[in-house]
Design a protein around this motif. Structure first.
Motif, PDB file in Angstrom:
ATOM      1  N   CYS B  78      24.033  35.944  56.217  1.00 16.88           N
ATOM      2  CA  CYS B  78      24.325  35.084  57.404  1.00 16.88           C
ATOM      3  C   CYS B  78      25.784  35.608  58.197  1.00 16.88           C
ATOM      4  CB  CYS B  78      24.711  33.564  56.997  1.00 16.88           C
ATOM      5  SG  CYS B  78      25.257  32.563  58.271  1.00 16.88           S
ATOM      6  N   GLN B  79      25.401  35.671  59.416  1.00 20.14           N
ATOM      7  CA  GLN B  79      26.310  36.397  60.568  1.00 20.14           C
ATOM      8  C   GLN B  79      27.305  35.301  60.977  1.00 20.14           C
ATOM      9  OE1 GLN B  79      26.509  39.996  61.158  1.00 20.14           O
ATOM     10  NE2 GLN B  79      25.103  39.622  59.260  1.00 20.14           N
ATOM     11  N   TYR B  80      26.849  34.212  60.664  1.00 20.09           N
ATOM     12  CA  TYR B  80      27.855  33.247  61.281  1.00 20.09           C
ATOM     13  C   TYR B  80      28.534  32.529  60.167  1.00 20.09           C
ATOM     14  CZ  TYR B  80      24.227  34.129  64.940  1.00 20.09           C
ATOM     15  OH  TYR B  80      23.653  34.772  65.711  1.00 20.09           O
ATOM     16  N   GLY B  81      28.793  32.836  59.117  1.00 24.98           N
ATOM     17  CA  GLY B  81      29.373  32.135  57.756  1.00 24.98           C
ATOM     18  C   GLY B  81      28.990  30.856  57.743  1.00 24.98           C
ATOM     19  N   ALA B  82      27.710  30.303  57.800  1.00 25.12           N
ATOM     20  CA  ALA B  82      27.276  29.236  57.465  1.00 25.12           C
ATOM     21  C   ALA B  82      27.108  28.824  56.327  1.00 25.12           C
ATOM     22  CB  ALA B  82      26.061  28.690  58.347  1.00 25.12           C
ATOM     23  N   LEU B  83      26.991  29.879  55.214  1.00 28.10           N
ATOM     24  CA  LEU B  83      26.787  29.406  53.818  1.00 28.10           C
ATOM     25  C   LEU B  83      27.643  30.287  53.291  1.00 28.10           C
ATOM     26  CD1 LEU B  83      22.813  30.313  53.895  1.00 28.10           C
ATOM     27  CD2 LEU B  83      23.866  28.157  52.943  1.00 28.10           C
ATOM     28  N   THR B  84      28.125  29.672  52.029  1.00 30.18           N
ATOM     29  CA  THR B  84      29.145  30.275  51.174  1.00 30.18           C
ATOM     30  C   THR B  84      28.763  29.890  49.786  1.00 30.18           C
ATOM     31  OG1 THR B  84      31.007  29.723  52.662  1.00 30.18           O
ATOM     32  CG2 THR B  84      31.594  30.131  50.437  1.00 30.18           C
ATOM     33  N   VAL B  85      28.695  31.029  49.093  1.00 30.78           N
ATOM     34  CA  VAL B  85      27.889  30.695  47.537  1.00 30.78           C
ATOM     35  C   VAL B  85      29.281  30.880  46.658  1.00 30.78           C
ATOM     36  CG1 VAL B  85      26.200  31.673  45.830  1.00 30.78           C
ATOM     37  CG2 VAL B  85      25.979  31.545  48.204  1.00 30.78           C
ATOM     38  N   LEU B  86      29.334  29.765  45.871  1.00 31.10           N
ATOM     39  CA  LEU B  86      30.400  30.073  44.637  1.00 31.10           C
ATOM     40  C   LEU B  86      29.486  30.007  43.461  1.00 31.10           C
ATOM     41  CD1 LEU B  86      32.565  26.724  45.849  1.00 31.10           C
ATOM     42  CD2 LEU B  86      32.919  29.127  46.253  1.00 31.10           C
ATOM     43  N   PRO B  87      30.285  30.224  42.470  1.00 35.96           N
ATOM     44  CA  PRO B  87      29.438  30.569  41.182  1.00 35.96           C
ATOM     45  C   PRO B  87      28.676  29.501  40.639  1.00 35.96           C
ATOM     46  CG  PRO B  87      31.633  31.176  40.809  1.00 35.96           C
ATOM     47  CD  PRO B  87      31.670  30.486  42.357  1.00 35.96           C
ATOM     48  N   ASP B  88      28.844  28.008  41.057  1.00 32.84           N
ATOM     49  CA  ASP B  88      28.330  26.982  40.631  1.00 32.84           C
ATOM     50  C   ASP B  88      27.541  26.176  41.663  1.00 32.84           C
ATOM     51  OD1 ASP B  88      30.383  25.967  41.533  1.00 32.84           O
ATOM     52  OD2 ASP B  88      30.801  24.449  40.281  1.00 32.84           O
ATOM     53  N   ARG B  89      27.715  26.563  42.840  1.00 37.17           N
ATOM     54  CA  ARG B  89      26.871  25.711  44.001  1.00 37.17           C
ATOM     55  C   ARG B  89      27.330  26.598  45.343  1.00 37.17           C
ATOM     56  NH1 ARG B  89      32.139  21.580  44.733  1.00 37.17           N
ATOM     57  NH2 ARG B  89      33.164  22.853  43.072  1.00 37.17           N
ATOM     58  N   VAL B  90      26.542  26.150  46.390  1.00 34.03           N
ATOM     59  CA  VAL B  90      26.412  26.873  47.717  1.00 34.03           C
ATOM     60  C   VAL B  90      26.781  25.598  48.677  1.00 34.03           C
ATOM     61  CG1 VAL B  90      24.787  27.650  49.481  1.00 34.03           C
ATOM     62  CG2 VAL B  90      24.307  27.987  46.995  1.00 34.03           C
ATOM     63  N   LEU B  91      27.856  26.117  49.497  1.00 26.68           N
ATOM     64  CA  LEU B  91      28.459  25.322  50.564  1.00 26.68           C
ATOM     65  C   LEU B  91      27.769  25.560  51.732  1.00 26.68           C
ATOM     66  CD1 LEU B  91      31.982  25.245  49.683  1.00 26.68           C
ATOM     67  CD2 LEU B  91      30.552  23.652  48.957  1.00 26.68           C
ATOM     68  N   PHE B  92      27.345  24.706  52.494  1.00 23.59           N
ATOM     69  CA  PHE B  92      26.586  24.789  53.972  1.00 23.59           C
ATOM     70  C   PHE B  92      27.433  24.151  55.207  1.00 23.59           C
ATOM     71  CE2 PHE B  92      23.338  23.119  56.918  1.00 23.59           C
ATOM     72  CZ  PHE B  92      23.093  24.516  57.526  1.00 23.59           C
ATOM     73  N   PHE B  93      27.580  24.818  56.108  1.00 25.10           N
ATOM     74  CA  PHE B  93      28.332  24.555  57.285  1.00 25.10           C
ATOM     75  C   PHE B  93      27.299  24.252  58.246  1.00 25.10           C
ATOM     76  CE2 PHE B  93      31.635  26.479  54.697  1.00 25.10           C
ATOM     77  CZ  PHE B  93      32.375  25.446  54.352  1.00 25.10           C
TER      78      PHE B  93
END
Lengths: 111, 283
Positions: B78-93
Motif C-alpha cells: 500500500c503506497q498510501y499507508g492505509a494498512l499497518t500490520v502488527l504481529p497480532d492484528r491489521v490496522l486499516f485507515f
C-alpha cells in the motif's frame, strides 16, 4: 529497550526533528548499552500516509518508545495499538539532550 | 456538448454563471447541470425541487482475521499507508485508502475482501422543464472528493448540454471535474487575487487540452491587467458582468439574474455559442 528519536541528521548530535512521519532520520538509542543506530526515513518526502508507514518502520525495528515533537492521529493509533509509549520533546535540543531527559524521566508522555 | 465552469479563486461567481447559463439554455433544449463542488454544493439553492438521493460508496478492504497470517505484504504494497500490520492484528485507515484493490491481489492467504464504504450522496431533481440538476455531496470528514465527482459526471445524459460547476482552486477535484469537457468557462473578478488564480486555472485547463474563455464578474471597470493577460494567452473574454448592487440583491434572495432580468439571457446564450465555437462542434 530501543528508543526512537526523530532527528534532522544521522547522529545523536543532530537536532531533534519535531515532525514524526516526515523526519529525515530516526535515531534508535539503546537505553541498555548506550549505542545508537540511524535510519534514513524513506517516507520523508512521501505524498501521503507517511505517519502509519513510519510507525510500521520503527515497529519493525523493535522500538519500544518514541520521542518526537508532534504525532498525527494515524501514527498514534498504530503506536498505541502496538504498545509503544510516545514522549514529546520540543525544546529545540539534540537527540542526545532528548535522550538524557528521557532517562531522567522529565519528558512529557503523550496521553 | 460538455462545459465546465471553473475559476481558481473562490467566490468569483462560478455557480452564478453555471446556474444562469443552465436556466437560459433550458428554455430551448435539454440541459444537465452538475454541481461538482462536492464539498460545498450550492446550485440546489437556486433550483429548489424535490430530489432523489442515493449513497455513493467506494470499495475498501476488509481483513478476514482468522485467515490472516500477519505477513505484512498488504501494508508493504500500500503506497498510501492505509494498512499497518502488527504481529497480532491489521490496522486499516479508511481515509487513506484509494480503493486500488492491490492489497487483495498481493495477499497470499486471500484474507482480504472488499466492502462498500459510504463517502457521499448523489441527488437528482428536475427543477424546471428541460433542466436536470445533479448534485454530488461529500460526507463531512471524508477526503474522497474525486470519486463523488466521477460518479456525478457519469449521471449526465448523452443527448443533453452538460454544464459542470467545479470547486474553487486547481487541485484534484477541479481537474477531475474539468477533465473530458469540450470547453471551460473561467470566471474571474476585478481583483489581484482574481487575476492571480485565473492564471493558475488557465494553466490547468491548457495542460488538460481544454479550450477556455473568460467571464469577468463584478467588474469595476478597471480590468486592464486581466484583459492584458487574456490577450497574451489567447483567451476570449466572453462576458463582463458589472459590479452592481442590484445583481447582488437578486443573488442574495436566491433568485437568478436571468429570471429576474430576462434581458440578460441573450448574454448567456452568447456565452454558450462562444463555447460551442471554442469546442468546434455543432450542438
Amino acid at each position: 529497550m530501543k528508543v526512537c528519536i526523530t532527528a534532522q541528521g544521522a547522529t545523536p548530535e543532530s537536532k531533534v526533528e519535531e515532525r514524526f512521519g516526515r523526519a529525515p532520520y530516526f535515531i534508535l538509542m539503546d537505553s541498555d548499552t548506550g549505542s545508537f543506530e540511524a535510519i534514513a526515513n524513506p517516507y520523508a518526502d512521501g505524498a501521503g500516509g507517511v505517519g502509519p508507514k513510519a510507525a510500521q518502520l520503527i515497529l519493525d525495528r523493535n522500538a519500544g518508545a518514541l520521542i518526537s515533537g508532534l504525532l498525527g492521529g494515524n501514527a498514534k493509533a498504530v503506536l498505541d495499538a502496538a504498545g509503544v509509549a510516545q514522549y514529546t520533546y520540543r525544546s529545540g535540543g539534540t537527540v542526545k539532550d532528548a535522550f538524557a531527559e528521557f532517562r531522567n524521566n522529565t519528558l512529557q508522555k503523550v496521553g | 456538448m460538455k462545459l465546465a465552469v471553473a475559476s481558481g479563486k473562490g467566490g468569483t461567481g462560478k455557480s452564478m454563471v453555471a446556474a444562469n447559463l443552465a436556466f437560459t439554455l433550458a428554455w430551448t433544449g435539454e440541459v444537465t447541470l452538475i454541481d461538482c463542488d462536492v464539498e460545498e454544493p450550492n446550485l440546489h439553492l437556486f433550483f429548489p425541487a424535490p430530489a432523489t438521493t442515493r449513497d455513493i460508496t467506494i470499495p475498501v478492504p476488509s481483513i478476514v482475521e482468522f485467515a490472516c497470517k500477519h505477513c505484512g505484504k498488504c501494508a508493504e504494497f500500500c503506497q498510501y499507508g492505509a494498512l499497518t500490520v502488527l504481529p497480532d492484528r491489521v490496522l486499516f485507515f479508511p481515509e487513506l485508502c484509494h480503493s486500488c484493490g492491490g492489497c487483495m491481489l498481493v495477499c497470499p492467504k486471500n484474507a482480504i475482501t472488499e466492502v462498500s464504504r459510504r463517502i457521499g450522496t448523489l441527488s437528482t431533481s428536475v427543477p424546471m422543464k428541460g433542466l436536470q440538476l445533479i448534485t454530488g455531496t461529500l460526507d463531512t470528514g471524508s477526503p474522497h472528493a474525486v470519486p463523488v465527482i466521477r460518479e456525478a459526471k457519469t449521471m449526465a445524459g448523452h443527448n443533453t448540454t452538460v454544464i459542470i460547476d467545479t470547486a474553487p482552486g486547481t487541485s484534484c477535484p477541479v481537474v477531475e471535474a474539468v477533465d473530458g469537457c469540450d470547453a471551460c468557462i473561467l470566471v474571474t473578478e476585478s481583483t489581484p487575487f482574481g487575476l492571480h488564480d485565473l492564471q493558475l486555472a488557465a494553466d490547468v485547463v491548457s495542460r488538460l487540452g481544454i479550450p477556455a474563455g473568460v467571464v469577468i464578474n463584478r467588474s469595476d471597470g478597471k480590468d486592464d491587467q486581466t484583459i492584458q493577460f487574456c490577450t497574451d494567452h489567447d483567451l476570449d473574454i466572453m462576458m463582463t458582468i458589472p459590479f452592481s448592487r442590484e445583481i447582488a440583491a437578486i443573488q442574495n434572495r436566491g433568485d437568478l439574474l436571468t429570471r429576474a432580468r430576462p434581458e440578460w439571457q441573450k448574454d448567456f446564450c452568447s456565452i454558450f455559442f462562444k463555447c460551442k465555437a471554442l469546442a468546434g462542434r455543432e450542438r
